[in-house]
Design an enzyme around this catalytic site. Structure first.
Site, PDB file in Angstrom:
ATOM      1  N   LYS A  26       2.329  -4.343  -8.357  1.00  0.00           N
ATOM      2  CA  LYS A  26       1.049  -4.503  -7.792  1.00  0.00           C
ATOM      3  C   LYS A  26      -0.591  -4.780  -8.777  1.00  0.00           C
ATOM      4  O   LYS A  26      -1.406  -5.135  -8.435  1.00  0.00           O
ATOM      5  CB  LYS A  26       1.105  -3.546  -6.391  1.00  0.00           C
ATOM      6  CG  LYS A  26       2.049  -3.411  -5.544  1.00  0.00           C
ATOM      7  CD  LYS A  26       2.426  -4.415  -4.591  1.00  0.00           C
ATOM      8  CE  LYS A  26       3.912  -4.885  -4.627  1.00  0.00           C
ATOM      9  NZ  LYS A  26       4.157  -3.611  -3.539  1.00  0.00           N
ATOM     10  N   TRP A  33       6.823  -0.688   5.286  1.00  0.00           N
ATOM     11  CA  TRP A  33       6.927   0.579   3.886  1.00  0.00           C
ATOM     12  C   TRP A  33       6.312   1.855   4.286  1.00  0.00           C
ATOM     13  O   TRP A  33       7.581   2.765   4.219  1.00  0.00           O
ATOM     14  CB  TRP A  33       5.683   0.002   2.550  1.00  0.00           C
ATOM     15  CG  TRP A  33       5.920  -1.731   2.338  1.00  0.00           C
ATOM     16  CD1 TRP A  33       4.738  -1.848   2.049  1.00  0.00           C
ATOM     17  CD2 TRP A  33       6.944  -1.053   1.263  1.00  0.00           C
ATOM     18  NE1 TRP A  33       5.843  -3.054   1.377  1.00  0.00           N
ATOM     19  CE2 TRP A  33       6.929  -2.629   0.597  1.00  0.00           C
ATOM     20  CE3 TRP A  33       7.865  -0.953   1.450  1.00  0.00           C
ATOM     21  CZ2 TRP A  33       7.508  -3.540   0.257  1.00  0.00           C
ATOM     22  CZ3 TRP A  33       9.057  -1.858   0.805  1.00  0.00           C
ATOM     23  CH2 TRP A  33       8.836  -3.546  -0.099  1.00  0.00           C
ATOM     24  N   ASP A  47       1.463   6.537  -0.611  1.00  0.00           N
ATOM     25  CA  ASP A  47       1.540   5.311  -0.841  1.00  0.00           C
ATOM     26  C   ASP A  47       0.719   4.582  -1.241  1.00  0.00           C
ATOM     27  O   ASP A  47       0.195   4.248  -0.106  1.00  0.00           O
ATOM     28  CB  ASP A  47       3.010   4.922  -0.121  1.00  0.00           C
ATOM     29  CG  ASP A  47       3.189   3.771  -0.366  1.00  0.00           C
ATOM     30  OD1 ASP A  47       2.842   3.494  -1.565  1.00  0.00           O
ATOM     31  OD2 ASP A  47       4.247   2.921  -0.412  1.00  0.00           O
TER      32      ASP A  47
HETATM   33  C1  LIG Z   1       5.355  -2.939  -3.009  1.00  0.00           C
HETATM   34  C2  LIG Z   1       5.109  -1.669  -2.174  1.00  0.00           C
HETATM   35  C3  LIG Z   1       6.229  -1.023  -2.217  1.00  0.00           C
HETATM   36  C4  LIG Z   1       7.953  -0.920  -2.670  1.00  0.00           C
HETATM   37  O1  LIG Z   1       7.631  -0.552  -3.899  1.00  0.00           O
HETATM   38  P1  LIG Z   1       9.160  -1.021  -4.881  1.00  0.00           P
HETATM   39  O2  LIG Z   1       9.143  -0.607  -6.191  1.00  0.00           O
HETATM   40  O3  LIG Z   1       9.933  -2.120  -4.777  1.00  0.00           O
HETATM   41  O4  LIG Z   1      10.013   0.140  -4.390  1.00  0.00           O
HETATM   42  C5  LIG Z   1       6.555   0.238  -1.351  1.00  0.00           C
HETATM   43  N1  LIG Z   1       4.737   0.223  -0.368  1.00  0.00           N
HETATM   44  C6  LIG Z   1       4.087  -0.099  -0.666  1.00  0.00           C
HETATM   45  C7  LIG Z   1       2.679   0.334  -0.277  1.00  0.00           C
HETATM   46  C8  LIG Z   1       4.059  -1.766  -1.800  1.00  0.00           C
HETATM   47  O5  LIG Z   1       3.510  -2.339  -1.325  1.00  0.00           O
END
Ligand SMILES: *Cc1c(COP(=O)(O)O)cnc(C)c1O
Length: 357
Positions: free
Chosen positions: A190, A99, A166
């Site tokens: 998540k 990511w 993030d």
């Molecule tokens: C799942 C995830 C993403 C991607 O998220 P989307 O909403 O599917 O774009 C980005 N960063 C992390 C740390 C993730 O776990």
């Protein structure tokens, strides 16, 4: 059979969230209409949006001077929105996984990108340390929890430049000193809500400094000015997010859930260390995630992987297959995963061990 949901995302949600959302899909706020078919400008939905933003701020103890926005596009759109809104010339990134790499890729379109540290040499099984953040960077970007590899930066780092994180997979799992960050963002699927809504916590004074044109929908200020109602927000996921926030508040908030999360992760990591059949993929305990726990068969037992998977599946374990880039197993232990599910997984690991004796 009772299912134990270890999916990494979309993932387990509180029963409270699922039931209340299911009810609202039939009859929302006593309107005699489904949540899916009412205007986002109805006073009933505006109340949902207001309460969601207010509870979001309350639970995370967000100081004055920050805004919370709910948008679409997933965390993946934030990878571009961050540089679009903040980057004048130069940005710095920590490369801790797939990511983080995707975020770095998007930033390249806006100028110079300095990758200050990377754990790619060991398939991202640790958090780089001892790096230097350039003082002339417009911001420094980190991924606090690396969902795929099971590593986590579990503390708030000091950065000489605005810090962007993030937190898709560890938001609301542990206390965070928001004042150390300029922007925190994440997909909700998540630890908060079904897929479809993305949150961003933005320090207001960080905006408005770039000279290039920012497309309206990609501009944080657009969503801040209209309280996430510039266009139609993802109504159902926002409603579900509110239910999860209410559930979390009733449970005692972030400090209470953090204790439970540490307890759950401790149970599983202890068993991985104790059980001779299994081993962790993240050597340094300080770097181990409390949300995504990765493990593999120990040396000499690699051929038992499918057998363990089958046994665990027969006991109702769902979603424990590791990501293809790590292999083995990954148990995601998000807020809503009950302690009993972790105990059940530990039980299967012990049973598997006793079957080999
Ligand atoms: C799942 C995830 C993403 C991607 O998220 P989307 O909403 O599917 O774009 C980005 N960063 C992390 C740390 C993730 O776990």
């Amino acid at each position: 059979m009772k299912k134990h949901n270890f999916y990494a995302g979309p993932s387990v949600l509180p029963q409270y969230t699922i039931e209340n959302t299911a009810k609202a899909l039939i009859d929302f706020a006593g309107m005699g209409l489904s949540l899916m078919e009412v205007s986002h400008r109805s006073k009933q939905f505006v109340a949902v949006m207001d309460e969601a933003q207010q509870l979001f701020k309350e639970l995370l103890d967000i100081p004055d001077g920050y805004s919370v926005v709910f948008v679409g596009g997933g965390a993946s759109t934030q990878f571009a929105m961050v540089p679009f809104n903040l980057m004048k010339k130069k940005s710095a990134y920590l490369n801790t996984g797939a990511w983080a790499k995707k975020a770095i890729k998007e930033a390249h379109a806006f100028g110079e990108v300095v990758v200050v540290g990377s754990s790619e040499d060991k398939n991202f099984n640790y958090i780089p340390k001892g790096y230097t953040i350039p003082e002339d960077a417009d911001y420094f970007h980190i991924t606090t929890n690396n969902t795929i590899y099971g590593t986590e930066i579990k503390y708030d780092i000091d950065s000489p430049v605005p810090l962007v994180a993030d937190m898709s997979s560890d938001i609301f799992s542990r206390p965070v000193d928001i004042s150390k960050y300029a922007i925190i963002y994440g997909g909700a699927q998540k630890n908060l809500a079904p897929a479809g809504v993305t949150f961003a916590i933005v320090r207001d004074d960080i905006l408005g400094q770039v000279e290039h044109h920012i497309p309206t929908m990609l501009k944080y200020q657009t969503h801040i000015d209209k309280e996430s109602m510039f266009n139609t927000p993802p109504v159902v996921p926002v409603f579900a997010a509110l239910q999860t926030l209410q559930w979390l508040k009733k449970l005692g908030g972030i400090n209470a859930i953090h204790k439970v999360n540490k307890f759950k992760a401790g149970l599983l990591y202890d068993e991985i260390e104790r059980n001779p059949l299994f081993t962790t993929t993240v050597p340094d305990p300080d770097d181990r995630s409390i949300m995504n726990i990765c493990f593999v068969m120990n040396a000499g037992y690699e051929n038992l992987e499918q057998e363990f998977f089958d046994l665990a599946s027969s006991k109702g374990m769902v979603g424990i297959k590791g990501h293809r880039s790590v292999g083995g197993f990954r148990a995601s232990t998000y807020n809503a995963l009950p302690v009993e599910s972790v105990e059940a997984l530990v039980g299967v690991m012990q049973e598997f061990e006793s079957l080999r004796k």
